[in-house]
Design an enzyme around this catalytic site. Structure first.
Site, short mmCIF file in Angstrom:
data_model
loop_
_atom_site.label_atom_id
_atom_site.label_comp_id
_atom_site.label_asym_id
_atom_site.label_seq_id
_atom_site.Cartn_x
_atom_site.Cartn_y
_atom_site.Cartn_z
CG ASP A 13 14.90 -49.37 9.75
OD1 ASP A 13 15.97 -48.21 9.40
OD2 ASP A 13 14.17 -49.61 8.74
CE LYS A 16 21.17 -48.88 12.93
NZ LYS A 16 19.98 -49.62 12.22
N GLY A 40 19.21 -45.10 7.77
CA GLY A 40 18.61 -43.64 7.72
C GLY A 40 18.78 -43.57 9.41
CG HIS A 41 21.40 -44.24 11.73
ND1 HIS A 41 22.70 -44.45 12.30
CD2 HIS A 41 20.73 -45.13 10.74
CE1 HIS A 41 23.00 -45.67 11.39
NE2 HIS A 41 22.12 -46.32 10.82
CD GLN A 225 22.97 -51.17 6.48
OE1 GLN A 225 24.66 -50.87 6.99
NE2 GLN A 225 22.69 -49.66 6.16
P1 GDP Z 1 17.88 -46.29 13.33
O1 GDP Z 1 18.02 -46.72 11.92
O2 GDP Z 1 18.25 -47.42 13.89
O3 GDP Z 1 18.91 -45.72 13.91
O4 GDP Z 1 16.24 -46.25 13.16
P2 GDP Z 1 15.08 -45.63 12.16
O5 GDP Z 1 15.52 -44.28 13.27
O6 GDP Z 1 15.58 -45.76 10.92
O7 GDP Z 1 13.92 -45.44 12.74
C1 GDP Z 1 13.71 -45.58 13.95
C2 GDP Z 1 12.50 -44.31 14.06
O8 GDP Z 1 11.75 -44.72 15.86
C3 GDP Z 1 13.15 -43.67 14.15
O9 GDP Z 1 11.29 -42.70 13.69
C4 GDP Z 1 13.18 -43.06 15.57
O10 GDP Z 1 12.59 -41.17 15.37
C5 GDP Z 1 11.74 -43.59 16.22
N1 GDP Z 1 12.33 -43.68 17.91
C6 GDP Z 1 13.93 -44.44 18.27
N2 GDP Z 1 13.48 -44.71 19.65
C7 GDP Z 1 11.50 -44.19 19.72
C8 GDP Z 1 11.19 -44.73 20.75
O11 GDP Z 1 12.04 -45.30 21.89
N3 GDP Z 1 10.00 -44.95 20.68
C9 GDP Z 1 9.65 -44.40 19.71
N4 GDP Z 1 7.62 -44.03 19.74
N5 GDP Z 1 10.34 -43.77 18.49
C10 GDP Z 1 11.19 -43.70 18.70
P1 IMO Z 2 19.71 -48.39 8.98
O1 IMO Z 2 21.06 -48.27 9.11
C1 IMO Z 2 17.02 -51.43 7.77
C2 IMO Z 2 17.71 -53.13 3.81
C3 IMO Z 2 16.69 -53.53 2.37
C4 IMO Z 2 17.07 -54.18 2.09
C5 IMO Z 2 18.21 -54.96 2.45
C6 IMO Z 2 19.17 -54.28 1.29
O2 IMO Z 2 18.60 -47.35 8.94
O3 IMO Z 2 19.28 -49.86 9.92
P2 IMO Z 2 20.94 -52.53 0.42
O4 IMO Z 2 20.06 -51.88 -0.07
O5 IMO Z 2 21.73 -52.15 1.50
O6 IMO Z 2 21.19 -53.71 -0.52
O7 IMO Z 2 19.22 -53.51 0.96
O8 IMO Z 2 19.08 -54.54 3.31
N1 IMO Z 2 18.40 -52.37 4.44
C7 IMO Z 2 17.98 -52.23 5.84
N2 IMO Z 2 16.91 -52.09 6.36
N3 IMO Z 2 17.54 -50.28 7.62
C8 IMO Z 2 18.11 -50.23 7.10
O9 IMO Z 2 19.53 -49.57 7.67
C9 IMO Z 2 19.12 -51.23 6.28
N4 IMO Z 2 20.09 -50.86 4.86
C10 IMO Z 2 19.13 -51.49 3.79
O10 IMO Z 2 15.38 -52.74 3.03
O11 IMO Z 2 15.96 -55.20 2.43
MG MG Z 3 17.01 -46.52 9.80
#
Ligand code: GDP
Ligand code: IMO
Ligand code: MG
Length: 431
Positions: A13, A16, A40-41, A225
């Protein structure tokens, strides 16, 4: 640079999805190589927000090719649902714009049932998985009893494999986890049906990548991840079941290591983690709450509140080493406005001894105490800044500190969720 791998440097998270969507403007092909719909991207543009779980974050650029590699585990129901969802919102996902590897393994209903059943049985010691069947699916792949996407297109083969494996799974579900056994016919029919819809998307991804390289295409590998969730190098057993480090791009997409020109590590300006497991810089006070609220730190896949804490330099240096990082993208820097001073963890103390690396022993990891340095914070809202020069001095110093500590340059700085809320110091594709 023609072939770039994007990886998370922390516990996932990191943002990416946002960075991959941004870099896609300069790429031709975008590939997912590991993980599944545990990811979840989030992508935000034109005031719209999309969360992708399986489809590469390049999908919003219609002229680009998106590939799901053999290293990804695929829940066909989720994949088809994601395609339908995008199409309902006006994003067309025809075969050709998206391809799926014939060698990717399928997440089956018993994988999800086992994931849930095991976590429930473990109680307090549970991993806190996303419950998507990821671990049990990878287990079957390694145990050589998995079912691949390509198997779905061969009715006889699919039937034989499912019959054999379901007998064992039902025994385990019934006898060990105390759950209802699953019905063969139901799975068989629904999966065959989904296989028919998926068929036009199925291809040899490794071959597609070779063709793309031969015509001089630029390729972006999208990690899921983060480094500390890597099955080999992360905080085992509180990890996911795939290799999240950059090397995973090779075997998970079907390319050799010499293909990769550049590895971009995505690093949140602070740290978050979802699920169980060690997190040395975790905050349990109002500062952690401030990060969660301002950063909207709630899981994109499960909606769980994310645990929050200071930037961990030990984790960052591990990521530099394990991924061979070429550069960093620092995200969510805007979230830190208003926190003063800022803390950064520069080393750990374990049983009175200073450590510069993460211990491998999980009991030791639990006893880690962070050693902090303080840096000045800033009050200004930086979410509208687009040039490095226009950042407050303390913000620039924070970024310079990260570069010095990590020993790699910061190429991108993200100051908000939208595509344009980015300071591009160097575009990795134009290096
Ligand atoms: P990922 O799994 O690495 O793609 O990241 P996620 O999408 O799960 O979580 C990142 C969260 O931060 C999302 O809600 C994005 O919309 C938000 N986000 C990404 N870059 C920024 C930033 O520079 N500032 C803020 N405030 N939010 C951001
Ligand atoms: P993105 O791509 C954050 C965590 C789960 C749990 C552990 C194992 O959005 O960054 P799993 O279901 O993979 O067997 O769970 O890994 N986990 C993540 N945490 N971002 C993710 O993906 C994750 N994918 C798995 O919360 O701790
Ligand atoms: Mg994510």
């Amino acid at each position: 640079m023609a072939c770039i791998v994007v990886v998370g440097t922390q516990w996932g998270d990191e943002g990416k999805g946002k960075i991959v969507d941004l870099l896609t403007a300069d790429a031709d092909v975008i590939v997912r190589f590991q993980g599944g719909n545990n990811a979840g991207h989030t992508i935000v543009f034109d005031g719209q927000k999309f969360i992708l779980h399986l489809i590469p974050s390049g999908i919003f650029h219609p002229e680009k090719t998106c590939l799901i590699g053999n290293g990804v585990v695929i829940d066909p129901q989720v994949l088809l649902g994601e395609i339908d969802n995008l199409e309902a919102k006006g994003v067309s996902v025809p075969p050709g714009h998206l391809y799926v590897s014939e060698r990717a393994h399928l997440i089956m209903p018993y994988h999800k049932a086992i994931d849930h059943g095991r976590e429930a049985k473990k109680g307090k010691t549970k991993i806190g998985t996303t419950g998507r069947g990821i671990g049990p699916c990878y287990e079957d792949k390694i145990a050589r009893r998995g079912i691949k996407v390509g198997d779905l297109l061969d009715e006889e083969l699919f039937k034989a494999k499912l019959e054999e494996v379901l007998e064992e799974k039902n025994f385990y579900l019934r006898e060990y986890l105390g759950q209802e056994p699953l019905d063969f016919q139901e799975i068989y029919e629904s999966y065959l049906e989904m296989g028919k819809r998926l068929a036009p998307y199925v291809t040899n991804v490794s071959l597609e990548l070779e063709k793309a390289r031969n015509r001089g295409a630029k390729i972006l590998f999208e990690g899921a991840q983060g480094t500390q969730l890597d099955i080999d190098h992360g905080t085992y057993p509180f990890v996911t079941s795939s290799n999240t480090v950059a090397g995973g791009a090779c075997h998970g997409a079907g390319v050799g290591p010499t293909t990769i020109d550049f590895v971009l590590g995505i690093c949140k300006a602070y740290t978050t983690r979802v699920g169980g497991g060690p997190f040395p810089t975790e905050l349990f006070d109002e500062t952690g709450e401030y990060m969660r609220e301002r950063g909207g730190e709630f899981g994109s896949t499960t909606g769980r509140p994310r645990r929050c804490g200071w930037l961990d330099g030990v984790v960052l240096r591990e990521a530099v080493r394990l991924n061979g990082l070429s550069a960093l993208a620092i995200t969510k820097l805007d979230v830190l406005s208003g926190l003063n001073p800022l803390k950064v963890c520069v080393a750990y103390r374990v049983d009175g001894e200073r450590r510069e690396t993460f211990p491998a022993n999980i009991r030791e990891v639990e006893r880690v105490e962070p050693i902090y340095e303080e840096l000045p914070g800033w009050e200004e809202d930086i979410s509208q800044v687009r040039r490095f020069e226009d950042l407050p001095q303390a913000t620039k110093d924070y970024l310079r500190w990260i570069e010095d500590f990590a020993g790699v340059p910061v190429d991108l700085v993200s100051v908000g969720p939208a595509r344009d809320q980015t300071i591009v110091l160097r575009n990795p594709f134009q290096r």
